[in-house]
Write a protein that holds these residues in place. Structure first.
Motif: not given
Length: 181
Positions: A143-148, A100-111, A156-161, A81-85
């Protein structure tokens, strides 16, 4: 031997074999530490996230070693799967569903990374490396900066698009699945 005699003999044998098993207490309740080993899910609000931290820079290294072979060097162009764009494509005729386009929660990505990746060795990344890879993928998507950096408090504070793109079905009651009919 007549049928009633066969039935009596069968019941006698069954009782003889089963009764001793019923007289013993098999197993024991799991200890809190044993339960904790299996209680690894992470909720959208961050409940269940472990202590740890990771940076985009470290995530780039971990991704190159463990993820790029399947997902491509920068999360695009791999055999999996493509992860970006994909930003802005969900309402098009050809939506590109990515982190970046579909996932609603950053915590789900971690999980998901923590439990199921890398594909060849699921769950082998330590917590800090999982935070780092999560940070790197989120950074690749802008979604977060390059130095993030990410940790239990910031993830949990990350706001997904697409956070608001999923609308719960008001008729769905998960508790209903467990109620007796």
């Amino acid at each position: 031997m007549s049928s009633p005699s066969k039935l009596v003999l069968s019941l006698t044998i069954a009782t003889t074999l089963i009764a001793p098993a019923l007289a013993y207490d098999f197993g024991r309740p799991a200890t809190p530490d044993e339960i904790k080993l299996w209680d690894i899910d992470v909720r959208p609000d961050g409940k269940g996230l472990p202590e740890g931290r990771g940076t985009v820079a470290n995530g780039k290294e971990v991704f190159a070693e463990n993820c790029a072979a399947c997902h491509g060097e920068a999360g695009v162009g791999g055999i999996k799967d493509r992860l970006v764009g994909g930003a802005g494509t969900l309402s098009s005729d050809k939506p590109v569903k990515t982190v970046g386009s579909y996932w609603p929660h950053a915590t789900t990505l971690f999980d998901y990374i923590h439990r199921a990746m890398p594909y060849t060795s699921p769950g082998s990344l330590n917590v800090d490396d999982t935070y780092a890879v999560t940070a790197y993928i989120l950074s690749l998507n802008g979604i977060i900066p390059a130095d993030g950096k990410l940790d239990k408090a910031s993830l949990p504070q990350v706001k997904m698009p697409n956070r608001d793109g999923f609308i719960p079905d008001p008729e769905f009651d998960p508790a209903r699945l467990f109620r007796e009919k």
